[in-house]
Design an enzyme around this catalytic site. Sequence first.
Site, PDB file in Angstrom:
ATOM      1  N   TRP A 145       0.857  -1.201   0.000  1.00  0.00           N
ATOM      2  CA  TRP A 145       0.000   0.000   0.000  1.00  0.00           C
ATOM      3  C   TRP A 145       0.883   1.238   0.000  1.00  0.00           C
ATOM      4  O   TRP A 145       2.081   1.133   0.284  1.00  0.00           O
ATOM      5  CB  TRP A 145      -0.921   0.005   1.242  1.00  0.00           C
ATOM      6  N   ASP A 201       0.152  11.182   0.103  1.00  0.00           N
ATOM      7  CA  ASP A 201      -0.919  12.177   0.227  1.00  0.00           C
ATOM      8  C   ASP A 201      -2.259  11.505   0.511  1.00  0.00           C
ATOM      9  O   ASP A 201      -2.351  10.272   0.519  1.00  0.00           O
ATOM     10  CB  ASP A 201      -0.996  13.021  -1.046  1.00  0.00           C
ATOM     11  N   GLU A 204      -3.368   8.759  -1.564  1.00  0.00           N
ATOM     12  CA  GLU A 204      -2.544   7.544  -1.448  1.00  0.00           C
ATOM     13  C   GLU A 204      -1.658   7.316  -2.664  1.00  0.00           C
ATOM     14  O   GLU A 204      -1.339   6.191  -3.009  1.00  0.00           O
ATOM     15  CB  GLU A 204      -3.437   6.295  -1.241  1.00  0.00           C
ATOM     16  N   GLU A 205      -1.269   8.396  -3.335  1.00  0.00           N
ATOM     17  CA  GLU A 205      -0.539   8.226  -4.594  1.00  0.00           C
ATOM     18  C   GLU A 205       0.832   8.888  -4.622  1.00  0.00           C
ATOM     19  O   GLU A 205       1.761   8.351  -5.210  1.00  0.00           O
ATOM     20  CB  GLU A 205      -1.391   8.788  -5.744  1.00  0.00           C
ATOM     21  N   GLU A 429     -18.705   6.669  -4.341  1.00  0.00           N
ATOM     22  CA  GLU A 429     -17.508   7.506  -4.320  1.00  0.00           C
ATOM     23  C   GLU A 429     -17.543   8.534  -5.447  1.00  0.00           C
ATOM     24  O   GLU A 429     -17.217   9.709  -5.249  1.00  0.00           O
ATOM     25  CB  GLU A 429     -16.272   6.604  -4.472  1.00  0.00           C
TER      26      GLU A 429
END
Length: 494
Positions: A145, A201, A204-205, A429
């Site tokens: 992750w 961030d 998550e990237e 989402e």
Amino acid sequence: MLLKSVFFANAIASAVASPASLQKRQDVDSYIEAEKPIALQGILNNFGPNGNLSRGAAPGVSIAGNSETNPPYIYTWTRDSALTMQSLIHEFLTGNTSLEPLIQQYITSQAKIQTITNPSGPLSDGSGLGEPKFNINLTAYTGPWGRPQREGPAVRASALVAYGNHLLEQGQRDKAVQNVWPVVRNDLAYVGQYWNQTGFDLWEEVNGTSFFTTAVHHKALVEGQTFAEALGQTCEGCTVAPALLCHLQEFWNGTAIVSNYPTANDPKGRSGVDINSVLTAIHVFDPAARCDDVTFQPCSARALSNHKVSVDSFRAIYGVNQGRTAGQAVAVGRYPEDVFMGGNPWYLATLASAEMLYDALHQWDHQHAIHIMNLSLPFFTDLLPGIKPGVYPSETPTYQKITSAVRTYADGFLSVVQEYTPADGGLSEEYDRDTGVQVSAPDLTWSYAAFLTAVARRDGSVPSSWGSSAALKVPGKCTGASVKGSYAAAKPSW
Ligand SMILES: *[C@@H]1O[C@H](CO)[C@@H](O)[C@H](O)[C@H]1NC(C)=O
Ligand SMILES: *[C@@H]1O[C@H](CO)[C@@H](O)[C@H](O)[C@H]1NC(C)=O
Ligand SMILES: *[C@@H]1O[C@H](CO)[C@@H](O)[C@H](O)[C@H]1NC(C)=O
Ligand SMILES: *[C@@H]1O[C@H](CO)[C@@H](O)[C@H](O)[C@H]1NC(C)=O
Ligand SMILES: *[C@@H]1O[C@H](CO)[C@@H](O)[C@H](O)[C@H]1NC(C)=O
Ligand SMILES: *[C@@H]1O[C@H](CO)[C@@H](O)[C@H](O)[C@H]1NC(C)=O
Ligand SMILES: *[C@@H]1O[C@H](CO)[C@@H](O)[C@H](O)[C@H]1NC(C)=O
């Protein structure tokens, strides 16, 4: 109840005929009244142990959304949970006392999560607190992750401080000291120690330093310091808050916020225009603040200039925004270069674009004036062509014109959300960039939370001040000053 059944009658009819057009004809107020209980129930459905979509999550633990795979959201994210809990705590503080047991279960679950050794590390040196997500049975998620994600502890601390201050006001100081402070203490120590190290961030990237992360870190240290003092405790990590405020200024480029550094780490070649920055403005909103640029308050010239740049970046790229011209609300996504799930508008991003403007309206009313600066002029010109820089006191007709235009603009974002909300009121989402049909995880916990906070601010229901006005002094020289923390397992018992 009446409004709700009217909404459903219309919505069901519209599903047969033309969903978008008929739903749009309903005014935004009735949409909000109908959607509010759905959003609250949508959140509760995702919380263990009793939520009907929570899949056996532990008490106080929420799944991110109703999707097993693609995307895999049956995990609990520290950030999403804390932001959702901030929204529920606001509902609790403004009258829904029945939410208190869930808030307490959440705090107990987070105390346990803090102790779980995970791929980011253990509790003993604090590093494990930066782990983004856990299994919902309170074990570590050990797959690959984007980790660590350092904003989680800060937004959790802010949620707990809001509840802890309530306990203090209720004369329940012992509970605040024994059940809330030990969890907050670890999170503040983490921020004080690790804020200047790279991390991923909120999307998550990007592995670097991120505007949202730094801003919520700063806020947590400032309000954490006050909370600690009120409890007769000390927060050593909190002393570095000015260094974070200094770093925060480094994201400002003169017109807009560059949300992540270094941009070179980003395979997608982003410009840095990112709704990260508008989310930041709503999460550092302080109802007692002036339009302070250094903390990027919603009514500040910086935040308004950045709002225009960010919102405009989605105008031309989404099919659903065709015909929505400057000054009219649009569907808003995370950042224009986004390709996740096809790169679509997100409900929480569109809602944040409205919420920031409701926050600004609150601040102008509080100050009895609007100051249009050169920097914020382009934002206002879109709404009121020909408007000039200057100070407009609240008793003037121009003030009324400006605030009415800003409110209409803000409501426009809610109308966009309304248009792409299906008949059952469920919020996923994302919604498709060309068709508006829902995409990605259904029942995204954070989408529902974003709806509740946006409509609370629209009603003038705001959180307490976090003391931003006493934390505006930017050091002349930025440093990476940090304080090594000490960490201990918290054991809340209600
Ligand atoms: C969960 O509850 C909602 C009402 O909030 C209902 O619409 C939905 O069908 C329920 N889902 C399940 C899986 O029971
Ligand atoms: C208050 O929260 C409960 C859940 O604890 C919910 O069922 C109820 O609808 C909420 N009431 C209002 C007025 O939002
Ligand atoms: C917890 O959940 C994970 C992921 O679903 C599973 O692999 C693990 O066996 C569970 N552990 C326990 C103790 O139930
Ligand atoms: C650390 O702080 C310095 C000074 O503000 C800043 O320039 C740098 O980008 C920061 N690095 C990280 C990873 O936060
Ligand atoms: C993130 O960036 C830092 C600094 O460049 C590097 O040390 C670290 O290994 C990177 N982490 C990941 C997971 O790529
Ligand atoms: C700041 O960022 C915006 C948005 O990417 C860009 O249009 C502008 O040119 C940048 N300004 C400077 C001085 O780099
Ligand atoms: C604002 O812009 C105008 C026109 O460009 C300029 O004349 C004026 O000096 C600027 N004011 C400030 C305070 O920078």
